[in-house]
Design a protein around this motif. Structure first.
Motif, short mmCIF file in Angstrom:
data_model
loop_
_atom_site.label_atom_id
_atom_site.label_comp_id
_atom_site.label_asym_id
_atom_site.label_seq_id
_atom_site.Cartn_x
_atom_site.Cartn_y
_atom_site.Cartn_z
N HIS A 77 -25.06 7.22 -61.08
CA HIS A 77 -25.04 8.62 -61.53
C HIS A 77 -23.74 8.92 -62.28
O HIS A 77 -23.76 9.57 -63.33
CB HIS A 77 -25.20 9.52 -60.31
CG HIS A 77 -25.33 10.97 -60.63
ND1 HIS A 77 -26.43 11.49 -61.26
CD2 HIS A 77 -24.49 12.02 -60.41
CE1 HIS A 77 -26.27 12.80 -61.42
NE2 HIS A 77 -25.10 13.14 -60.91
N TYR A 91 -34.24 9.37 -59.17
CA TYR A 91 -33.47 9.24 -57.93
C TYR A 91 -33.00 10.60 -57.49
O TYR A 91 -32.99 11.57 -58.26
CB TYR A 91 -32.28 8.29 -58.14
CG TYR A 91 -31.28 8.75 -59.18
CD1 TYR A 91 -30.21 9.58 -58.85
CD2 TYR A 91 -31.40 8.36 -60.51
CE1 TYR A 91 -29.29 10.00 -59.81
CE2 TYR A 91 -30.49 8.76 -61.48
CZ TYR A 91 -29.44 9.58 -61.12
OH TYR A 91 -28.55 10.00 -62.07
N LEU A 121 -34.12 2.56 -62.02
CA LEU A 121 -32.90 2.99 -62.70
C LEU A 121 -32.86 2.47 -64.14
O LEU A 121 -32.31 3.13 -65.03
CB LEU A 121 -31.66 2.54 -61.91
CG LEU A 121 -31.56 3.16 -60.51
CD1 LEU A 121 -30.26 2.74 -59.83
CD2 LEU A 121 -31.67 4.69 -60.53
N ASP A 136 -30.77 4.69 -50.04
CA ASP A 136 -29.95 3.60 -50.54
C ASP A 136 -28.48 3.87 -50.22
O ASP A 136 -28.01 5.00 -50.37
CB ASP A 136 -30.15 3.47 -52.05
CG ASP A 136 -29.40 2.30 -52.59
OD1 ASP A 136 -29.80 1.16 -52.28
OD2 ASP A 136 -28.40 2.51 -53.29
N GLU A 193 -34.93 -0.67 -56.88
CA GLU A 193 -33.62 -0.24 -57.38
C GLU A 193 -33.48 -0.49 -58.89
O GLU A 193 -33.29 0.44 -59.67
CB GLU A 193 -32.51 -0.96 -56.60
CG GLU A 193 -32.49 -0.54 -55.13
CD GLU A 193 -31.58 -1.40 -54.25
OE1 GLU A 193 -31.62 -2.65 -54.36
OE2 GLU A 193 -30.85 -0.83 -53.42
N PHE A 226 -40.47 2.99 -53.36
CA PHE A 226 -39.23 3.75 -53.14
C PHE A 226 -38.25 3.03 -52.22
O PHE A 226 -38.63 2.22 -51.38
CB PHE A 226 -39.55 5.14 -52.58
CG PHE A 226 -40.33 5.14 -51.29
CD1 PHE A 226 -41.71 5.10 -51.31
CD2 PHE A 226 -39.68 5.17 -50.06
CE1 PHE A 226 -42.44 5.08 -50.11
CE2 PHE A 226 -40.39 5.16 -48.87
CZ PHE A 226 -41.78 5.12 -48.90
N VAL A 243 -26.79 4.56 -56.18
CA VAL A 243 -27.15 5.82 -56.82
C VAL A 243 -25.89 6.57 -57.27
O VAL A 243 -25.84 7.13 -58.37
CB VAL A 243 -28.02 6.68 -55.88
CG1 VAL A 243 -28.17 8.08 -56.41
CG2 VAL A 243 -29.39 6.05 -55.70
N GLY A 273 -28.44 7.90 -51.61
CA GLY A 273 -29.50 8.34 -52.52
C GLY A 273 -30.87 7.81 -52.17
O GLY A 273 -31.01 6.91 -51.34
N THR A 274 -31.87 8.39 -52.79
CA THR A 274 -33.26 7.91 -52.71
C THR A 274 -33.65 7.51 -54.13
O THR A 274 -33.29 8.21 -55.08
CB THR A 274 -34.18 9.05 -52.24
OG1 THR A 274 -33.81 9.44 -50.92
CG2 THR A 274 -35.65 8.64 -52.25
N ILE A 275 -34.38 6.40 -54.26
CA ILE A 275 -34.81 5.96 -55.60
C ILE A 275 -36.33 5.81 -55.57
O ILE A 275 -36.88 5.31 -54.59
CB ILE A 275 -34.17 4.61 -55.99
CG1 ILE A 275 -32.65 4.64 -55.74
CG2 ILE A 275 -34.45 4.26 -57.44
CD1 ILE A 275 -31.97 3.30 -55.97
N TYR A 317 -34.95 12.65 -63.00
CA TYR A 317 -36.15 11.84 -63.20
C TYR A 317 -36.53 11.74 -64.67
O TYR A 317 -36.06 12.52 -65.52
CB TYR A 317 -37.33 12.38 -62.37
CG TYR A 317 -38.08 13.55 -62.98
CD1 TYR A 317 -37.70 14.86 -62.74
CD2 TYR A 317 -39.17 13.33 -63.83
CE1 TYR A 317 -38.39 15.93 -63.30
CE2 TYR A 317 -39.87 14.39 -64.40
CZ TYR A 317 -39.47 15.68 -64.13
OH TYR A 317 -40.15 16.73 -64.70
#
Ligand code: AFP
Length: 342
Positions: A254, A165, A285, A121, A281, A117, A250, A133-135, A176
């Motif tokens: 998005h 994310y 993604l 980010d 990352e 993770f 992110v 964001g978190t990935i 997800y």
């Protein structure tokens, strides 16, 4: 399953429904997703109050209890580790914030998955109230021992079993995939639940947006410059894409996922592999975007086919709508992408 944006479906119920589609499932992966959702809520609440720290705390560095204020990316890193390390589903973790593998502490059971993770980010955007964001990315363990090893972490992205994310924006969303489409959930802060808001996300085949930091243009290789000129419609070869660059991967990803577009972080003369990390990352993604009908390449090959050699390896990234990534691949590495995705 007929979930629509008008039915109220919590993330827990959705995960259970998905699990039922797999009679062989043990529930361990579902457990990981619940724990990620919990960590996301905890991080969201910290991000929401980030701007109040200087008002409620004593100084830039100390909070009201006299404790040293930690940077939010460090806080997010700790939240994820604490939410995930004792569930018995993971055998190791790796974080963009940590140099080495994070072991499961002695005394806790080890499971059959590893989690990688990026806890927060785009964290340099927090000070100016811009989305971060978190990935995350999940693989099945491939080594034989009880504990996770480096080999478990260095698997090509196509072996991911889940990825996604969380975007901490005007609302908090968790998006997800477990390889059955891409689903988005919006956090209702009044009840503390992620509710299904974007079932089965499909990225438009053609892009509307181009996300790139073109201040690096002087350092780009000639084919990259040409690609960017073509995205902008310079020379009248195509309708120009609109440029949108937040500087939070992110957030840029998005927007392009929902509206159509391409995010590019090419390598350049100074940094041939660019800035972004393959494992934390690019791979997660890329799994999401492919599940939504898009593509991701590094300019030479499909991201999900890259064989990682290091935990913190960097990779150039071209990710988003199918037509735009195919254009990148055709200009930067003719025929390579179409061969690997055929
Ligand atoms: P920070 O975490 O240092 O803000 O970096 C964010 C990031 O990794 C990614 O989220 C952005 O897309 C990218 O870097 C922006 O990098 P540039 O400033 O070089 O354009």
């Amino acid at each position: 399953m007929h979930n629509t944006p008008t039915s109220v479906v919590t993330i827990e119920r959705f995960i259970i429904e998905q699990e039922r589609l797999h009679p062989e499932a043990t529930g361990e992966l579902s457990g990981i997703l619940y724990d990620v959702a919990l960590a996301a809520k905890l991080i969201a609440s910290k991000v929401r109050s980030a701007g109040l720290v200087d008002i409620l705390g004593a100084t830039h560095h100390e909070n009201v209890q006299g404790e040293i204020q930690q940077k939010l990316d460090v806080v997010a890193n700790e939240i994820i580790i604490k939410a995930m390390d004792h569930g018995g589903r993971l055998c190791a973790m790796a974080s963009e914030e940590e140099p080495d593998i994070i072991p499961i502490p002695e005394g806790f059971r080890c499971g059959k998955y590893v989690l990688l993770f990026d806890p927060l980010d785009g964290s340099s955007n927090i000070d100016v109230n811009v989305p971060v964001g978190t990935i995350f990315s999940v693989y099945r363990k491939i080594t034989r021992g009880v504990r996770g090893e480096m080999e478990d972490m260095l698997q090509p992205g196509r072996r991911q079993v889940a990825a996604g994310y969380i975007i901490y924006g005007s609302s908090t969303m968790l998006v997800y995939t477990t390889g059955q489409g891409v689903h988005g959930f919006t956090l209702d802060p009044s009840i503390g639940e992620f509710l299904l808001s974007h079932p089965d996300i499909r990225i438009p085949e053609r892009g509307r947006y181009l996300s790139v930091n073109d201040s690096y243009e002087d350092d780009w290789a000639e084919p990259v410059k040409q690609l960017m000129h073509s995205y902008r419609g310079i020379g009248g070869t195509r309708k120009p894409l609109s440029v949108r660059y937040v500087g939070s991967l992110v957030a840029d990803f998005h927007r392009n996922l929902l509206g159509g577009g391409v995010f590019c972080y090419p390598g350049n003369h100074r940094y041939p592999q660019g800035k972004l990390r393959l494992l934390y990352e690019a791979n997660p993604l890329a799994f999401v975007v492919e599940q939504a009908g898009g593509l991701a390449c590094d300019g030479q090959q499909r991201i999900l086919d890259v064989n990682p050699t290091e935990l913190h390896q960097r990779s150039p990234l071209f990710i988003g709508s199918r037509d735009e990534v195919e254009a990148a691949s055709a200009m930067l590495a003719p025929a390579a992408l179409s061969a690997s995705t055929a």
